[in-house]
Design a protein around this motif. Structure first.
Motif, PDB file in Angstrom:
ATOM      1  N   ALA A   1      40.430  63.098  48.295  1.00 14.56           N
ATOM      2  CA  ALA A   1      40.602  62.005  47.711  1.00 14.56           C
ATOM      3  C   ALA A   1      40.438  60.709  48.599  1.00 14.56           C
ATOM      4  O   ALA A   1      40.516  60.889  49.730  1.00 14.56           O
ATOM      5  N   VAL A   2      40.141  59.761  47.825  1.00 14.18           N
ATOM      6  CA  VAL A   2      40.028  58.649  48.776  1.00 14.18           C
ATOM      7  C   VAL A   2      40.723  57.294  48.028  1.00 14.18           C
ATOM      8  O   VAL A   2      40.798  57.378  46.839  1.00 14.18           O
ATOM      9  N   VAL A   3      41.457  56.614  48.984  1.00 19.40           N
ATOM     10  CA  VAL A   3      42.223  55.443  48.390  1.00 19.40           C
ATOM     11  C   VAL A   3      42.011  54.284  48.968  1.00 19.40           C
ATOM     12  O   VAL A   3      41.767  54.140  50.221  1.00 19.40           O
ATOM     13  N   LEU A   4      41.298  53.251  48.208  1.00 18.28           N
ATOM     14  CA  LEU A   4      41.097  52.092  48.653  1.00 18.28           C
ATOM     15  C   LEU A   4      42.285  50.988  48.508  1.00 18.28           C
ATOM     16  O   LEU A   4      42.556  50.935  47.295  1.00 18.28           O
ATOM     17  N   VAL A   5      42.561  50.281  49.420  1.00 16.63           N
ATOM     18  CA  VAL A   5      43.586  49.227  49.473  1.00 16.63           C
ATOM     19  C   VAL A   5      42.736  47.984  49.091  1.00 16.63           C
ATOM     20  O   VAL A   5      42.133  47.177  50.256  1.00 16.63           O
ATOM     21  N   VAL A   6      42.908  47.182  47.840  1.00 13.75           N
ATOM     22  CA  VAL A   6      42.058  45.946  47.626  1.00 13.75           C
ATOM     23  C   VAL A   6      42.798  44.652  48.298  1.00 13.75           C
ATOM     24  O   VAL A   6      44.156  45.020  48.700  1.00 13.75           O
ATOM     25  N   GLY A   7      42.171  43.637  48.634  1.00 15.05           N
ATOM     26  CA  GLY A   7      42.684  42.687  49.315  1.00 15.05           C
ATOM     27  C   GLY A   7      42.074  42.407  50.338  1.00 15.05           C
ATOM     28  O   GLY A   7      41.387  43.493  51.152  1.00 15.05           O
ATOM     29  N   GLY A   8      42.234  41.347  50.850  1.00 18.02           N
ATOM     30  CA  GLY A   8      41.385  40.767  52.238  1.00 18.02           C
ATOM     31  C   GLY A   8      41.704  39.312  52.260  1.00 18.02           C
ATOM     32  O   GLY A   8      42.369  38.768  51.762  1.00 18.02           O
ATOM     33  N   ALA A   9      40.805  38.546  52.831  1.00 20.68           N
ATOM     34  CA  ALA A   9      40.708  37.347  53.292  1.00 20.68           C
ATOM     35  C   ALA A   9      40.739  36.480  52.174  1.00 20.68           C
ATOM     36  O   ALA A   9      41.389  35.416  52.041  1.00 20.68           O
ATOM     37  N   SER A  10      39.894  36.834  51.329  1.00 22.40           N
ATOM     38  CA  SER A  10      39.765  35.953  50.122  1.00 22.40           C
ATOM     39  C   SER A  10      40.815  36.038  49.188  1.00 22.40           C
ATOM     40  O   SER A  10      41.376  34.869  48.568  1.00 22.40           O
ATOM     41  N   GLU A  11      41.174  37.052  49.085  1.00 21.72           N
ATOM     42  CA  GLU A  11      42.595  37.288  48.183  1.00 21.72           C
ATOM     43  C   GLU A  11      43.843  36.419  48.868  1.00 21.72           C
ATOM     44  O   GLU A  11      44.516  35.752  48.158  1.00 21.72           O
ATOM     45  N   ALA A  12      43.764  36.518  50.361  1.00 19.09           N
ATOM     46  CA  ALA A  12      44.985  35.957  50.789  1.00 19.09           C
ATOM     47  C   ALA A  12      44.775  34.333  50.806  1.00 19.09           C
ATOM     48  O   ALA A  12      45.899  33.735  50.698  1.00 19.09           O
ATOM     49  N   LEU A  13      43.691  33.860  50.773  1.00 24.10           N
ATOM     50  CA  LEU A  13      43.464  32.511  50.723  1.00 24.10           C
ATOM     51  C   LEU A  13      43.598  32.020  49.444  1.00 24.10           C
ATOM     52  O   LEU A  13      43.962  30.698  49.111  1.00 24.10           O
ATOM     53  N   ASP A  14      43.453  32.906  48.313  1.00 28.67           N
ATOM     54  CA  ASP A  14      43.814  32.653  46.714  1.00 28.67           C
ATOM     55  C   ASP A  14      45.168  32.882  46.439  1.00 28.67           C
ATOM     56  O   ASP A  14      45.687  32.823  45.157  1.00 28.67           O
ATOM     57  N   ALA A  15      46.018  33.142  47.530  1.00 25.00           N
ATOM     58  CA  ALA A  15      47.469  33.689  47.117  1.00 25.00           C
ATOM     59  C   ALA A  15      48.447  32.420  46.439  1.00 25.00           C
ATOM     60  O   ALA A  15      48.225  31.349  47.098  1.00 25.00           O
ATOM     61  N   ARG A  16      48.902  32.531  45.344  1.00 24.92           N
ATOM     62  CA  ARG A  16      49.921  31.515  44.914  1.00 24.92           C
ATOM     63  C   ARG A  16      51.189  32.292  44.271  1.00 24.92           C
ATOM     64  O   ARG A  16      50.963  33.427  43.623  1.00 24.92           O
ATOM     65  N   PRO A  17      52.119  31.515  44.488  1.00 23.83           N
ATOM     66  CA  PRO A  17      53.405  32.223  43.629  1.00 23.83           C
ATOM     67  C   PRO A  17      53.309  32.316  42.033  1.00 23.83           C
ATOM     68  O   PRO A  17      52.791  31.481  41.729  1.00 23.83           O
ATOM     69  N   GLY A  18      53.302  33.575  41.810  1.00 19.48           N
ATOM     70  CA  GLY A  18      53.608  33.823  40.355  1.00 19.48           C
ATOM     71  C   GLY A  18      52.200  34.052  39.875  1.00 19.48           C
ATOM     72  O   GLY A  18      52.020  34.554  38.506  1.00 19.48           O
ATOM     73  N   SER A  19      51.111  34.223  40.736  1.00 19.17           N
ATOM     74  CA  SER A  19      49.787  34.764  40.407  1.00 19.17           C
ATOM     75  C   SER A  19      49.174  35.792  41.052  1.00 19.17           C
ATOM     76  O   SER A  19      49.627  35.965  42.206  1.00 19.17           O
TER      77      SER A  19
END
Length: 81
Positions: free
Chosen positions: A44-62
């Motif tokens: 089985a393979v597990v991919l953890v999504v997220g990266g630089a683009s998600e970190a830059l789009d981080a907003r409280p509550g979204s």
């Protein structure tokens, strides 16, 4: 604290060792296909999504994922069932 280049290299080596001992590997197409086609049970393979683009789009509550250019893992999953 001032880090020297040799200290940074030591940290990288320890990080790679810890990740490898826990079973982490590259998320490249070749690595994932290798893991999914190995003989044995429970592959089985597990991919953890997220990266630089998600970190830059981080907003409280979204929670925003960037998947527009990241569809290769879906194709691999469909090929290997």
């Amino acid at each position: 604290m001032l880090k020297t280049e040799s200290q940074s290299e030591n940290i990288k080596v320890v990080c790679v060792y810890v990740c490898a001992s826990l079973g982490f590997c590259s998320c490249s197409k070749e690595s994932i296909e290798y893991l999914l086609t190995r003989n044995g049970c429970g592959n089985a393979v597990v991919l953890v999504v997220g990266g630089a683009s998600e970190a830059l789009d981080a907003r409280p509550g979204s929670f925003t994922l960037t998947l527009k250019r990241r569809k290769g893992f879906i194709r691999i999953a469909m090929q290997h069932g």
